[in-house]
Design a protein around this motif. Structure first.
Motif, mmCIF file in Angstrom:
data_model
loop_
_atom_site.group_PDB
_atom_site.id
_atom_site.type_symbol
_atom_site.label_atom_id
_atom_site.label_comp_id
_atom_site.label_asym_id
_atom_site.label_seq_id
_atom_site.Cartn_x
_atom_site.Cartn_y
_atom_site.Cartn_z
ATOM 1 N N VAL A 100 0.836 -1.204 0.000
ATOM 2 C CA VAL A 100 0.000 0.000 0.000
ATOM 3 C C VAL A 100 0.870 1.252 0.000
ATOM 4 C CG1 VAL A 100 -1.776 1.294 1.237
ATOM 5 C CG2 VAL A 100 -1.887 -1.206 1.151
ATOM 6 N N MET A 101 1.912 1.249 0.816
ATOM 7 C CA MET A 101 2.804 2.414 0.882
ATOM 8 C C MET A 101 3.405 2.716 -0.485
ATOM 9 S SD MET A 101 3.267 3.569 4.182
ATOM 10 C CE MET A 101 4.945 3.906 4.659
ATOM 11 N N ASP A 102 3.915 1.683 -1.164
ATOM 12 C CA ASP A 102 4.517 1.892 -2.478
ATOM 13 C C ASP A 102 3.501 2.441 -3.467
ATOM 14 O OD1 ASP A 102 7.163 1.192 -1.960
ATOM 15 O OD2 ASP A 102 6.812 -0.934 -2.314
ATOM 16 N N GLY A 103 2.284 1.909 -3.428
ATOM 17 C CA GLY A 103 1.250 2.408 -4.324
ATOM 18 C C GLY A 103 0.912 3.858 -4.063
ATOM 19 N N LEU A 104 0.861 4.242 -2.805
ATOM 20 C CA LEU A 104 0.555 5.631 -2.456
ATOM 21 C C LEU A 104 1.682 6.573 -2.863
ATOM 22 C CD1 LEU A 104 -1.077 5.084 1.051
ATOM 23 C CD2 LEU A 104 -2.232 5.900 -1.022
ATOM 24 N N TRP A 105 2.921 6.130 -2.706
ATOM 25 C CA TRP A 105 4.042 6.986 -3.097
ATOM 26 C C TRP A 105 4.093 7.213 -4.608
ATOM 27 C CZ3 TRP A 105 7.456 3.879 0.729
ATOM 28 C CH2 TRP A 105 7.405 4.490 2.000
ATOM 29 N N GLU A 106 3.416 6.361 -5.361
ATOM 30 C CA GLU A 106 3.340 6.559 -6.812
ATOM 31 C C GLU A 106 1.997 7.152 -7.223
ATOM 32 O OE1 GLU A 106 6.162 4.688 -9.666
ATOM 33 O OE2 GLU A 106 4.927 2.973 -9.020
ATOM 34 N N SER A 107 1.350 7.868 -6.311
ATOM 35 C CA SER A 107 0.072 8.499 -6.645
ATOM 36 C C SER A 107 0.214 9.541 -7.746
ATOM 37 C CB SER A 107 -0.520 9.184 -5.397
ATOM 38 O OG SER A 107 -0.887 8.236 -4.421
ATOM 39 N N TRP A 108 1.386 10.176 -7.791
ATOM 40 C CA TRP A 108 1.616 11.263 -8.758
ATOM 41 C C TRP A 108 2.873 10.987 -9.563
ATOM 42 C CZ3 TRP A 108 -2.269 14.756 -8.679
ATOM 43 C CH2 TRP A 108 -3.028 14.867 -7.497
ATOM 44 N N GLU A 109 2.815 11.224 -10.856
ATOM 45 C CA GLU A 109 4.036 11.177 -11.662
ATOM 46 C C GLU A 109 4.889 12.398 -11.343
ATOM 47 O OE1 GLU A 109 3.407 10.422 -15.814
ATOM 48 O OE2 GLU A 109 1.735 9.032 -15.410
ATOM 49 N N GLU A 110 6.168 12.315 -11.685
ATOM 50 C CA GLU A 110 7.099 13.377 -11.293
ATOM 51 C C GLU A 110 6.691 14.742 -11.837
ATOM 52 O OE1 GLU A 110 11.148 12.560 -12.089
ATOM 53 O OE2 GLU A 110 11.277 10.886 -10.684
ATOM 54 N N ASP A 111 6.133 14.767 -13.057
ATOM 55 C CA ASP A 111 5.787 16.046 -13.678
ATOM 56 C C ASP A 111 4.277 16.300 -13.664
ATOM 57 O OD1 ASP A 111 5.139 14.031 -15.414
ATOM 58 O OD2 ASP A 111 5.982 14.984 -17.194
ATOM 59 N N ALA A 112 3.597 15.724 -12.673
ATOM 60 C CA ALA A 112 2.131 15.860 -12.629
ATOM 61 C C ALA A 112 1.692 17.297 -12.351
ATOM 62 C CB ALA A 112 1.548 14.928 -11.568
ATOM 63 N N PHE A 113 2.505 18.043 -11.630
ATOM 64 C CA PHE A 113 2.090 19.382 -11.199
ATOM 65 C C PHE A 113 2.658 20.440 -12.154
ATOM 66 C CE2 PHE A 113 1.563 16.645 -7.615
ATOM 67 C CZ PHE A 113 0.385 17.088 -7.034
ATOM 68 N N CYS A 114 1.813 20.860 -13.100
ATOM 69 C CA CYS A 114 2.243 21.843 -14.103
ATOM 70 C C CYS A 114 2.208 23.262 -13.542
ATOM 71 C CB CYS A 114 1.371 21.737 -15.345
ATOM 72 S SG CYS A 114 -0.405 21.781 -15.007
ATOM 73 N N ARG A 115 1.287 23.542 -12.642
ATOM 74 C CA ARG A 115 1.161 24.860 -11.990
ATOM 75 C C ARG A 115 1.227 26.001 -13.019
ATOM 76 N NH1 ARG A 115 4.561 21.881 -8.287
ATOM 77 N NH2 ARG A 115 3.412 21.480 -6.353
ATOM 78 N N ASP A 116 0.366 25.895 -14.001
ATOM 79 C CA ASP A 116 0.325 26.870 -15.089
ATOM 80 C C ASP A 116 -0.531 28.058 -14.664
ATOM 81 O OD1 ASP A 116 -0.143 28.317 -17.451
ATOM 82 O OD2 ASP A 116 0.078 26.516 -18.677
ATOM 83 N N THR A 117 0.112 29.166 -14.353
ATOM 84 C CA THR A 117 -0.629 30.337 -13.873
ATOM 85 C C THR A 117 -1.449 31.012 -14.976
ATOM 86 O OG1 THR A 117 1.313 31.738 -14.249
ATOM 87 C CG2 THR A 117 1.037 30.786 -12.039
ATOM 88 N N GLN A 118 -1.068 30.765 -16.233
ATOM 89 C CA GLN A 118 -1.800 31.387 -17.337
ATOM 90 C C GLN A 118 -3.144 30.692 -17.573
ATOM 91 O OE1 GLN A 118 -0.746 34.258 -18.882
ATOM 92 N NE2 GLN A 118 0.777 34.138 -17.227
ATOM 93 N N THR A 119 -3.120 29.364 -17.572
ATOM 94 C CA THR A 119 -4.361 28.620 -17.834
ATOM 95 C C THR A 119 -5.132 28.327 -16.554
ATOM 96 O OG1 THR A 119 -3.294 26.435 -17.592
ATOM 97 C CG2 THR A 119 -3.230 27.475 -19.770
ATOM 98 N N GLY A 120 -4.446 28.426 -15.423
ATOM 99 C CA GLY A 120 -5.100 28.129 -14.156
ATOM 100 C C GLY A 120 -5.119 26.641 -13.814
ATOM 101 N N GLN A 121 -4.356 25.845 -14.570
ATOM 102 C CA GLN A 121 -4.323 24.401 -14.280
ATOM 103 C C GLN A 121 -3.154 24.098 -13.351
ATOM 104 O OE1 GLN A 121 -4.471 21.859 -17.713
ATOM 105 N NE2 GLN A 121 -3.976 19.996 -16.553
ATOM 106 N N TYR A 122 -3.470 23.456 -12.212
ATOM 107 C CA TYR A 122 -2.450 23.175 -11.194
ATOM 108 C C TYR A 122 -1.781 21.828 -11.416
ATOM 109 C CZ TYR A 122 -0.174 23.568 -6.639
ATOM 110 O OH TYR A 122 0.761 23.686 -5.641
ATOM 111 N N PHE A 123 -2.544 20.789 -11.781
ATOM 112 C CA PHE A 123 -1.949 19.482 -12.066
ATOM 113 C C PHE A 123 -2.670 18.827 -13.230
ATOM 114 C CE2 PHE A 123 -5.327 18.277 -9.108
ATOM 115 C CZ PHE A 123 -5.853 17.128 -9.683
ATOM 116 N N GLN A 124 -2.044 17.800 -13.796
ATOM 117 C CA GLN A 124 -2.597 17.072 -14.932
ATOM 118 C C GLN A 124 -3.276 15.790 -14.434
ATOM 119 O OE1 GLN A 124 0.271 17.073 -18.401
ATOM 120 N NE2 GLN A 124 1.649 17.829 -16.771
ATOM 121 N N PRO A 125 -4.588 15.689 -14.536
ATOM 122 C CA PRO A 125 -5.310 14.522 -14.012
ATOM 123 C C PRO A 125 -4.806 13.189 -14.567
ATOM 124 C CG PRO A 125 -6.837 16.281 -14.571
ATOM 125 C CD PRO A 125 -5.500 16.715 -15.080
#
Length: 437
Positions: A159-184
């Motif tokens: 379970v721990m390993d699965g949770l630590w892989e909840s997000w890919e390394e580049d999941a959080f784009c934090r694009d202030t222009q489009t308002g998108q914080y992460f990529q689903p």
């Protein structure tokens, strides 16, 4: 990846006389300023990491013994280590945390947070709790049976390993222009349904810097060895002689290979180091430490180690046959074997156990380094988890005498080259999707 010739970890001394030794700070391990100094001293000496043991209950013992033990109270590792992360830059930070009395989501979150706070220096010492008293602190009448604890622990790790892989390394784009914080599309919902745990996820912390914190395990029983081979990257061990250490080393590497592990495990014996300007001076210091151990305290400690009350036996006689218990299997066996091998009385055994029953290196700095180098070259160890004679003096002696000799022989770095704890240990970063294989 940098492969270190020798891995050096350190922990506060567990010798029962250490807090009373002349010049020692009696409350060292619960004093934050002292622990901060300790961590910074280890970092200046180029140690790989600081290891904090832990238990979730005061051990069962007579008050006469408890009142004399400096390890009765400690700081919570996952509260202390983030604070130490803020005052160090390179030192690995290993927290002991139980799979028996924790929930995987909360522990995964805390360790991922520590890894990010420390810029990739977190480690987890996976334990299943050998102290039966812990059960009463968690709404249970009795401690979970040994094999059941390890069965739960194996699923806990999944379970721990699965949770630590909840997000890919580049999941959080934090694009202030489009308002998108992460990529689903780069978020993984775990939806784990198992025998012991039902965990939806995802973790509400970004992926750890190291993908997963460095996993450490110390169990030497059959169940402990197997879970270590399947999940851990660093193994703490307590062998006291070269042949048994070599056998353990070979066994663990073979188990890891059979389990399909991609890299060799790092085997790190615990060693109690007592230094002197001569062998005789170091031995005298060791005797002085043992003389500071109270008799009532050491007899109670022996009962704990055996999982059986020995107060009714003749303390000057041999250790009788001891019934099995639900405490630590490997720890009990080490104690029983020590009594047989050295033909000790109960009192002699108790004094040894309460002082320290594992591997000892007593002598001059050159003698200690000779032993370390021999174990390294004979495939008995990849490094050592050092316990000092006393604090703060013991670590100062080691840093001033042993570390320069290790560096002179090119056995220890003179500066950190890795970007995080995993790299400094010479460990591979898990490949993306490792938890789903």
């Amino acid at each position: 990846m940098i492969t270190p010739p020798l891995i050096l970890l350190a922990m506060p001394s567990i010798h029962s006389g250490a807090w009373r030794y002349p010049g020692a700070h009696p409350g060292f391990q619960t004093d934050f300023e002292q622990m901060k100094w300790f961590a910074q001293t280890l970092e200046r000496a180029c140690f790989d990491g600081l290891f904090l043991p832990d238990t979730l209950a005061i051990r069962a013992a007579p008050m006469e013994a408890l009142m004399r033990g400096h390890s009765t109270v400690t700081l919570d590792p996952l509260t202390l280590l983030p604070a130490l992360a803020a005052v160090t830059e390179h030192l690995g930070l290993i927290a002991t945390a139980s799979t028996t009395y924790n929930e995987p989501y909360m522990l995964a979150r805390r360790l991922a947070s520590l890894d990010r706070i420390s810029a990739g220096r977190a480690g987890w010492n996976l334990v299943t709790s050998s102290n039966p008293n812990e059960a009463a602190n968690f709404d249970l009448e009795e401690h979970m049976e040994h094999s059941a604890r390890y069965h739960r622990a194996r699923e806990f790790c999944t379970v721990m390993d699965g949770l630590w892989e909840s997000w890919e390394e580049d999941a959080f784009c934090r694009d202030t222009q489009t308002g998108q914080y992460f990529q689903p599309s780069k978020m993984q919902v775990l939806n784990h349904q198992g025998e012991h745990f039902s965990v939806r996820g995802p973790l509400n912390v970004e992926r750890p810097v190291q993908t997963r914190p460095v996993i450490v395990q110390a169990g030497a029983s059959e169940a402990g060895r197997q879970i270590a081979a399947e999940t851990a990257e660093v193994i703490f061990t307590y062998q006291t002689d070269l042949p048994s250490a070599q056998a353990f080393y070979a066994d663990m590497q073979a188990r890891a290979q059979a389990a399909g592990r991609e890299q060799a495990l790092k085997i790190i014996p615990a060693v109690f180091v007592v230094l002197g300007d001569s062998l005789e001076q170091a031995q005298a210091k060791r005797r002085q430490l043992d003389e500071l151990v109270d008799q009532a305290s050491c007899l109670a400690t022996l009962s704990i180690a055996l999982g059986h009350d020995i107060s009714g036996y003749d303390r000057n006689g041999p250790l009788p046959e001891i019934p099995d218990s639900n405490a630590s299997k490997s720890g009990r066996e080490r104690v029983v074997q020590l009594a047989k091998t050295e033909n000790m009385s109960i009192l002699e055994l108790a004094r040894r156990i309460c002082g320290y029953q594992g591997l000892e290196m007593v002598g001059t700095a050159s003698m200690v380094v000779d032993q370390m180098q021999h174990w390294l070259e004979q495939s008995a160890a990849d490094g050592f988890n050092i316990m000092f004679s006393h604090l703060p003096g013991g670590v100062c002696e080691f840093a001033e005498q042993v570390v320069p000799e290790l560096q002179r022989r090119a056995l220890l770095r003179t500066r950190y080259a890795g970007r995080n704890f995993r790299e400094n240990l010479g460990l591979l970063k898990p490949a993306p999707g490792y938890s789903r294989r």
